[in-house]
Enzyme design. Structure first.
Site, PDB file in Angstrom:
ATOM      1  N   CYS A 192       0.820  -1.215   0.000  1.00 16.61           N
ATOM      2  CA  CYS A 192       0.000   0.000   0.000  1.00 16.61           C
ATOM      3  C   CYS A 192       0.851   1.262   0.000  1.00 16.61           C
ATOM      4  CB  CYS A 192      -0.935  -0.001   1.211  1.00 16.61           C
ATOM      5  SG  CYS A 192      -2.238  -1.247   1.099  1.00 16.61           S
ATOM      6  N   CYS A 331      14.555   5.408   0.725  1.00 21.53           N
ATOM      7  CA  CYS A 331      13.102   5.577   0.581  1.00 21.53           C
ATOM      8  C   CYS A 331      12.571   6.017   1.936  1.00 21.53           C
ATOM      9  CB  CYS A 331      12.445   4.282   0.101  1.00 21.53           C
ATOM     10  SG  CYS A 331      12.609   2.910   1.261  1.00 21.53           S
TER      11      CYS A 331
END
Length: 374
Positions: A192, A331
């Site tokens: 997600c 990230c």
């Protein structure tokens, strides 16, 4: 022996009065809920509505297993939490909120990751396991543990606009491995964080999971065993698919290394730098390349002034990555960037890549506490 009618305090009778008058439910079913023990694994998007409705319904004991903390990006769908809860343990906050909703229920927050080592112990007194996680290794782990311990397993998953729901191992019926005999190739299915999810969808699937738990415990209706329900929140189409009976339970003899089984185990040889080491590189103006593989909207929230090359663009942007000097890739948490480091090493022969351990989240916690988190 005392009858169920005699087992309710006045406050309980008032609280559950709408259940008492339900046909095929009544006080007998409510007593089954009162004496039940349910484990919810994951206190996020799915876990929030599951916990709310099971607590409100009067399930006697709720164990909440989650080792994660609240982040601002959770608040779009994890409605138990508030802005002031950011960086606090999800399981602890969820238990506190649920205790305020129904003090008649016993809550046990477990702030650790469920693994092959501790799963049997954590689930030993459980009547139903509810899977509210978002990764394949944990799904296979929970399924196998439930098969070995003969516990019904309520599965739910969401991605973008679509969700899935099923009940596995109900009265030794089909299990998760009958639906998915082998895991998908690692990184072939975005999570997600990378692919997004409609916030309200987690509420829809979570409520359906709670409904299945109530059916399993009380027997007022038949659970969704042997089928998987596909829900499309965009079109409001609901589709039932039969789960093939592959007799896969015969192959489940013990719990295994599920990260290895699913191909998600991080290679120990992958090089990493800590946020302190990255700060030193920046402070000394070292000659290195810093690449951010998050999405543009994430970059806009906060960044380290690195070069933005989203994860999906890496395969067509290999020529933009230096091979003659140190390259640090990051990230949000270190997961996506770690995958990219390994992919580039395997497919393009890079030997100079370093993953930022903990990602920009670690930087915000340890280096720049004023940086916005998400």
């Amino acid at each position: 022996m005392a009858q169920p009618e005699e087992e309710f305090l006045k406050e309980e009778a008032n609280r559950y009065s709408r259940h008492f008058v339900l046909p095929d439910f009544g006080k007998a079913s409510q007593y089954k809920l009162k004496t039940a023990h349910v484990t919810v694994v994951g206190a996020g998007g799915l876990g929030n509505p599951v916990l709310q409705y099971l607590a409100a319904a009067g399930v006697g004991q709720l164990q909440i297993i989650d080792f994660d903390t609240v982040s601002i990006s959770n608040l779009q769908r994890q409605v138990l939490f508030q802005t002031d809860d950011i960086d606090k343990p999800k399981a602890t906050i969820a238990a506190k909120r649920m205790a305020a909703l129904n003090p008649m229920v016993e809550f046990k927050p477990v702030l650790q990751k469920i693994t092959s080592t501790n799963a049997i112990e954590l689930l030993q007194h459980t009547d139903v396991v509810v899977d509210c996680t978002d990764n394949f290794p944990t799904r296979y782990l929970l399924n196998d543990a439930c098969v070995l311990m003969d516990i019904p397993y309520v599965y739910g998953s969401v991605f973008r606009y679509e969700g899935q729901l099923a009940v596995f191992n109900y009265k030794q019926g089909p299990n998760y491995r009958d639906l998915y005999p082998t895991p998908p190739e690692a990184d072939s299915v975005p999570n997600c964080e990378a692919g997004g999810v409609l916030g309200v969808l987690t509420g829809i699937i979570g409520c359906l999971q709670a409904n299945e738990v109530l059916k399993i415990i009380t027997g007022f209706a038949s659970p969704l065993s042997g089928e998987v329900l596909l829900v499309d929140s965009a079109t409001l189409e609901f589709q039932h698919l039969k789960v093939p009976q592959r007799n896969s339970r015969q192959l489940i003899k013990s719990l295994i290394d599920y990260d290895e089984f699913c191909g998600t185990k991080t290679k120990a040889i992958m090089k990493e730098v800590t946020v302190q080491e990255l700060k030193s590189l920046l402070d000394t103006k070292a000659d290195f390349q810093l690449i951010d593989v998050r999405e543009p909207h994430e970059f806009d929230i906060c960044n380290l002034n690195g070069e933005l090359i989203p994860q999906g663009d890496i395969p067509t942007s290999v020529d933009k990555i230096a091979k003659d000097k140190q390259v640090v890739i990051h990230c949000r948490s270190g997961a996506r960037s770690g995958n990219m480091v390994q992919w580039l090493e395997k497919n393009h022969g890079f030997t100079n890549l370093y993953n930022l351990k903990g990602g920009i989240t670690a930087w915000a916690k340890e280096i720049d506490t004023s940086m916005p988190t998400y």
